[in-house]
Design a protein around this motif. Structure first.
Motif, PDB file in Angstrom:
ATOM      1  N   ASN A 249       0.582  -1.103  -0.046  1.00  7.98           N
ATOM      2  CA  ASN A 249      -0.068   0.084   0.156  1.00  7.98           C
ATOM      3  C   ASN A 249       0.715   1.005   0.199  1.00  7.98           C
ATOM      4  OD1 ASN A 249      -2.395  -0.866   0.025  1.00  7.98           O
ATOM      5  ND2 ASN A 249      -1.549  -2.058   2.176  1.00  7.98           N
ATOM      6  N   ASN A 250       0.302   2.165  -0.314  1.00  9.91           N
ATOM      7  CA  ASN A 250       0.986   3.609  -0.064  1.00  9.91           C
ATOM      8  C   ASN A 250       1.983   3.807   0.793  1.00  9.91           C
ATOM      9  OD1 ASN A 250       0.240   4.262  -2.924  1.00  9.91           O
ATOM     10  ND2 ASN A 250      -1.719   5.616  -1.975  1.00  9.91           N
ATOM     11  N   GLU A 251       1.620   3.428   2.263  1.00  7.50           N
ATOM     12  CA  GLU A 251       2.124   3.468   3.383  1.00  7.50           C
ATOM     13  C   GLU A 251       3.536   2.714   3.466  1.00  7.50           C
ATOM     14  OE1 GLU A 251      -1.592   1.205   4.667  1.00  7.50           O
ATOM     15  OE2 GLU A 251      -0.853   2.770   3.222  1.00  7.50           O
ATOM     16  N   ASP A 252       3.546   1.578   2.646  1.00  8.14           N
ATOM     17  CA  ASP A 252       4.635   1.045   2.440  1.00  8.14           C
ATOM     18  C   ASP A 252       5.798   1.822   1.924  1.00  8.14           C
ATOM     19  OD1 ASP A 252       3.510  -0.562   4.220  1.00  8.14           O
ATOM     20  OD2 ASP A 252       2.795  -1.138   2.143  1.00  8.14           O
ATOM     21  N   LYS A 253       5.458   3.064   1.252  1.00  7.40           N
ATOM     22  CA  LYS A 253       7.207   4.075   0.484  1.00  7.40           C
ATOM     23  C   LYS A 253       8.156   4.206   1.735  1.00  7.40           C
ATOM     24  CE  LYS A 253       4.261   7.840   0.042  1.00  7.40           C
ATOM     25  NZ  LYS A 253       3.798   8.966  -1.644  1.00  7.40           N
ATOM     26  N   ALA A 254       9.473   4.541   1.220  1.00  8.26           N
ATOM     27  CA  ALA A 254       9.767   5.334   1.524  1.00  8.26           C
ATOM     28  C   ALA A 254      10.303   6.214   1.110  1.00  8.26           C
ATOM     29  CB  ALA A 254      11.043   4.283   2.329  1.00  8.26           C
ATOM     30  N   GLU A 255      11.025   7.123   1.147  1.00  6.78           N
ATOM     31  CA  GLU A 255      11.584   9.021   0.597  1.00  6.78           C
ATOM     32  C   GLU A 255      13.072   8.464  -0.125  1.00  6.78           C
ATOM     33  OE1 GLU A 255      12.054  13.124   0.520  1.00  6.78           O
ATOM     34  OE2 GLU A 255      10.978  12.299   2.801  1.00  6.78           O
ATOM     35  N   ASP A 256      13.408   8.079   0.478  1.00  6.59           N
ATOM     36  CA  ASP A 256      14.904   7.630   0.375  1.00  6.59           C
ATOM     37  C   ASP A 256      14.697   5.956  -0.044  1.00  6.59           C
ATOM     38  OD1 ASP A 256      15.752   9.634   0.470  1.00  6.59           O
ATOM     39  OD2 ASP A 256      16.617   9.433   2.397  1.00  6.59           O
ATOM     40  N   GLY A 257      13.923   5.196  -0.562  1.00  6.72           N
ATOM     41  CA  GLY A 257      13.300   3.646  -0.925  1.00  6.72           C
ATOM     42  C   GLY A 257      15.126   3.046  -1.603  1.00  6.72           C
ATOM     43  N   LYS A 258      15.208   1.939  -1.168  1.00  8.28           N
ATOM     44  CA  LYS A 258      16.552   1.350  -1.986  1.00  8.28           C
ATOM     45  C   LYS A 258      16.153   0.387  -3.264  1.00  8.28           C
ATOM     46  CE  LYS A 258      20.250  -2.066  -1.573  1.00  8.28           C
ATOM     47  NZ  LYS A 258      20.549  -3.724  -0.835  1.00  8.28           N
ATOM     48  N   TYR A 259      14.654   0.466  -3.834  1.00  7.51           N
ATOM     49  CA  TYR A 259      13.870  -0.055  -4.531  1.00  7.51           C
ATOM     50  C   TYR A 259      12.151   0.911  -5.365  1.00  7.51           C
ATOM     51  CZ  TYR A 259      16.341  -4.327  -2.631  1.00  7.51           C
ATOM     52  OH  TYR A 259      17.591  -4.506  -2.174  1.00  7.51           O
ATOM     53  N   PRO A 260      12.532   0.660  -6.269  1.00  3.79           N
ATOM     54  CA  PRO A 260      11.235   1.599  -7.567  1.00  3.79           C
ATOM     55  C   PRO A 260      10.576   0.674  -6.825  1.00  3.79           C
ATOM     56  CG  PRO A 260      12.950   0.120  -8.499  1.00  3.79           C
ATOM     57  CD  PRO A 260      14.103   0.159  -7.856  1.00  3.79           C
ATOM     58  N   ILE A 271      10.899   2.082  -2.332  1.00  3.82           N
ATOM     59  CA  ILE A 271      10.643   1.258  -1.122  1.00  3.82           C
ATOM     60  C   ILE A 271      11.863   0.198  -0.560  1.00  3.82           C
ATOM     61  CG2 ILE A 271      10.173  -0.727  -2.099  1.00  3.82           C
ATOM     62  CD1 ILE A 271       7.309  -0.950  -0.433  1.00  3.82           C
ATOM     63  N   ASN A 272      11.970   0.110   0.803  1.00  6.69           N
ATOM     64  CA  ASN A 272      12.945  -0.838   0.822  1.00  6.69           C
ATOM     65  C   ASN A 272      12.740  -2.756   0.614  1.00  6.69           C
ATOM     66  OD1 ASN A 272      14.635   1.176   1.990  1.00  6.69           O
ATOM     67  ND2 ASN A 272      13.570   1.887   2.917  1.00  6.69           N
ATOM     68  N   THR A 273      11.699  -2.638   0.425  1.00  6.90           N
ATOM     69  CA  THR A 273      11.422  -4.198  -0.109  1.00  6.90           C
ATOM     70  C   THR A 273      11.254  -4.424  -1.502  1.00  6.90           C
ATOM     71  OG1 THR A 273       9.169  -4.094  -0.304  1.00  6.90           O
ATOM     72  CG2 THR A 273      10.723  -4.936   2.335  1.00  6.90           C
ATOM     73  N   TYR A 274      11.603  -5.899  -2.208  1.00  2.85           N
ATOM     74  CA  TYR A 274      10.986  -6.071  -3.448  1.00  2.85           C
ATOM     75  C   TYR A 274      10.596  -7.369  -3.327  1.00  2.85           C
ATOM     76  CZ  TYR A 274      15.198  -8.882  -4.027  1.00  2.85           C
ATOM     77  OH  TYR A 274      16.399  -9.940  -3.612  1.00  2.85           O
ATOM     78  N   SER A 275       9.613  -7.662  -4.354  1.00  2.00           N
ATOM     79  CA  SER A 275       8.610  -8.785  -4.165  1.00  2.00           C
ATOM     80  C   SER A 275       8.938  -9.547  -5.905  1.00  2.00           C
ATOM     81  CB  SER A 275       7.516  -8.348  -4.362  1.00  2.00           C
ATOM     82  OG  SER A 275       7.298  -7.882  -4.904  1.00  2.00           O
ATOM     83  N   PHE A 276      10.044  -8.690  -6.914  1.00  2.08           N
ATOM     84  CA  PHE A 276       9.871  -9.531  -7.732  1.00  2.08           C
ATOM     85  C   PHE A 276      11.901  -8.858  -7.916  1.00  2.08           C
ATOM     86  CE2 PHE A 276       9.576  -9.972 -12.673  1.00  2.08           C
ATOM     87  CZ  PHE A 276       9.100 -11.419 -12.188  1.00  2.08           C
ATOM     88  N   ASP A 277      11.879  -9.783  -8.953  1.00  2.00           N
ATOM     89  CA  ASP A 277      13.555  -9.752  -9.283  1.00  2.00           C
ATOM     90  C   ASP A 277      13.700  -9.976 -11.241  1.00  2.00           C
ATOM     91  OD1 ASP A 277      16.003  -9.196 -10.675  1.00  2.00           O
ATOM     92  OD2 ASP A 277      16.920  -9.946  -9.004  1.00  2.00           O
ATOM     93  N   GLY A 278      12.672  -9.190 -12.269  1.00  2.00           N
ATOM     94  CA  GLY A 278      13.689  -9.336 -13.498  1.00  2.00           C
ATOM     95  C   GLY A 278      12.546  -8.438 -14.215  1.00  2.00           C
ATOM     96  N   GLU A 279      11.829  -9.095 -15.729  1.00  2.00           N
ATOM     97  CA  GLU A 279      11.297  -8.088 -17.164  1.00  2.00           C
ATOM     98  C   GLU A 279      10.514  -8.440 -16.308  1.00  2.00           C
ATOM     99  OE1 GLU A 279      11.378  -7.812 -21.876  1.00  2.00           O
ATOM    100  OE2 GLU A 279      11.572 -10.137 -20.691  1.00  2.00           O
ATOM    101  N   ALA A 280       9.467  -6.916 -15.964  1.00  2.00           N
ATOM    102  CA  ALA A 280       8.173  -6.561 -16.142  1.00  2.00           C
ATOM    103  C   ALA A 280       7.639  -5.611 -16.646  1.00  2.00           C
ATOM    104  CB  ALA A 280       7.829  -7.372 -14.592  1.00  2.00           C
ATOM    105  N   ILE A 281       6.332  -5.456 -16.810  1.00  2.00           N
ATOM    106  CA  ILE A 281       5.393  -4.636 -17.251  1.00  2.00           C
ATOM    107  C   ILE A 281       4.510  -4.125 -16.429  1.00  2.00           C
ATOM    108  CG2 ILE A 281       4.141  -3.337 -18.644  1.00  2.00           C
ATOM    109  CD1 ILE A 281       5.484  -6.073 -20.990  1.00  2.00           C
ATOM    110  N   LEU A 282       4.674  -2.679 -16.123  1.00  2.00           N
ATOM    111  CA  LEU A 282       3.902  -2.575 -14.697  1.00  2.00           C
ATOM    112  C   LEU A 282       2.275  -1.773 -15.628  1.00  2.00           C
ATOM    113  CD1 LEU A 282       4.320  -3.864 -11.564  1.00  2.00           C
ATOM    114  CD2 LEU A 282       6.221  -3.315 -13.250  1.00  2.00           C
ATOM    115  N   VAL A 283       1.164  -1.827 -14.816  1.00  2.00           N
ATOM    116  CA  VAL A 283       0.076  -1.206 -15.181  1.00  2.00           C
ATOM    117  C   VAL A 283      -0.867  -1.190 -13.782  1.00  2.00           C
ATOM    118  CG1 VAL A 283      -1.881  -0.670 -17.054  1.00  2.00           C
ATOM    119  CG2 VAL A 283       0.327  -1.634 -17.604  1.00  2.00           C
ATOM    120  N   PRO A 284      -1.307  -0.018 -14.340  1.00  2.00           N
ATOM    121  CA  PRO A 284      -2.287   0.112 -12.153  1.00  2.00           C
ATOM    122  C   PRO A 284      -3.924   0.187 -12.627  1.00  2.00           C
ATOM    123  CG  PRO A 284      -0.133   2.679 -12.987  1.00  2.00           C
ATOM    124  CD  PRO A 284      -0.825   1.794 -14.161  1.00  2.00           C
TER     125      PRO A 284
END
Length: 406
Positions: A249-260, A271-284
């Protein structure tokens, strides 16, 4: 033309004795000794626009051949008003006022402090004022001086149904006025940068148009690349990729986070976490649906209302799918969106999305061509943005007299 710079932080000056030689302290700060402090109303005539008809939207006044610019036309003009969103007929002009070509306009309602010079005769409503510099004032200098004060004008505005500022506040507004030759030199220097920015904007628009045309030809098979032949196939997105939503959720974001962190907007958070590592397309799935697409290859996380398209089949190029989505997904998305307080997309819209695809090698070749075009546009945009930043810095230095053009 010589350039002189007084390397002093004028904002930190405290007493009269801190003022460097050749400068003086005034009610609006430290300025060169040969500059004057003048009311805006003393160096220019300010005349408010007019449209006295009520109701304002009565169609009998509109639709003629007479330009009738609005605040939005000025705000969106980037300083040069070359188009207009409304016109008046002769009856409309009788309740308005026509201003001559090359008039300097200033917005005083809704969008406060935007300026632009019209390249045509035009009428305007009372949400705009026309500014006519007096003989000892260079119009392009005054244009830039006013433009540089936008934040201060917004601070003077009154909040009613919308922000507005009146002539009673503008006429006594104080400006630092250089001698006329220096006004002209300042205007010329800033105009040169404006011309470069305009040229870059024009080139960027041209490159975007070329890319759009290339997408229309290459992604439909109307134009084949040399060395490729064979029939294209209709493929379904759900058959060549995995589509799922995130868990953040939006509250999980970190201003100087390590990952997109991909959320429901064009803006990419961190954000400081990642749940995927690889090629992807993101669509809201909500907010700007069918118009926002991100392509990424690396570590990232994504919002619970953002769809991740990944794990592409061996015969499918992810970047090629990205361009297919850019080209045709919007129509399908709008047709299948769920109408609620906020329009939203559901998983079947993605799963059932169909696109034409050639063999993998041709997909890759097409994606490479379009990616190269994107890279060229990005480089031009970065150059344009850097030039705009340089101009902003120059405006601050030249219009305060910290850098002299003598």
């Amino acid at each position: 033309m010589a350039v002189e710079e007084a390397a002093v932080d004028y904002s930190a000056l405290g007493t009269k004795h801190d003022v460097p030689p050749g400068y003086k302290r005034t009610e609006i700060g430290v300025i060169p000794e040969d500059w004057a402090v003048r009311y805006l109303g003393d160096i220019a005539l300010l005349e408010r626009g007019k449209f006295s008809a009520r109701p304002r939207n009565d169609p009998k006044f509109f639709g003629g051949d007479i330009p009738f610019i609005q605040t939005g036309d000025v705000t969106n003009s980037n300083g040069s008003i070359i188009s207009y969103s409304q016109t008046l007929n002769d009856e409309g002009l009788r309740v308005s006022k026509l201003f001559p070509r090359n008039t300097l306009f200033f917005t005083i309602a809704a969008n406060i402090g935007d300026v632009g010079v019209a390249s045509f005769e035009t009428a305007c409503p009372d949400s705009l004022i026309a500014i006519f510099p007096k003989p000892n004032v260079e119009k392009r200098w005054l244009f830039n001086a006013l433009r540089s004060q936008k934040k201060k004008f917004e601070g003077l505005a009154t909040q009613n149904a919308q922000l507005n500022i009146n002539l009673e506040k503008l006429n006594p507004y104080l400006l630092a006025l250089p001698p006329l030759p220096e006004q002209r030199a300042i205007a010329a220097a800033l105009s040169d940068l404006d011309a470069l920015i305009a040229a870059l904007d024009k080139l960027i628009a041209k490159k975007r148009a070329i890319k759009t045309a290339a997408m229309q030809q290459l992604l439909t098979g109307k134009q084949r690349l040399p060395g490729f032949e064979g029939e294209w196939e209709v493929k379904r997105l759900g058959d060549v990729s995995v589509v799922k939503t995130g868990k953040k959720n939006n509250e999980d974001k970190a201003e100087d986070g390590k990952y997109p962190f991909f959320v429901r907007s064009q803006t990419v958070e961190r954000i400081n976490t990642y749940s995927f590592d690889g090629e992807a397309i993101l669509v809201p799935g909500e907010g700007g649906i069918g118009s926002i697409f991100h392509y990424v290859n690396g570590k990232f996380d994504y919002h619970q209302r953002v769809y991740k398209i990944s794990n592409f089949a061996a015969d499918t190029n992810g970047k090629f799918i990205y361009y297919c989505l850019l080209q045709t997904f919007n129509k399908q998305a709008m047709r299948n969106s769920v109408k609620a307080t906020v329009d939203s997309l559901r998983l079947p819209t993605f799963i059932e999305f169909e696109f034409l695809a050639p063999c993998f090698d041709e997909q890759q070749a097409i994606a490479t061509i379009l990616s190269d075009m994107d890279a060229e546009i990005t480089t031009l945009e970065a150059r344009r943005d850097k030039t705009q930043a340089i101009k902003q810095g120059m405006m601050q230095e030249l219009l305060t007299g910290r850098i002299r053009l003598v």
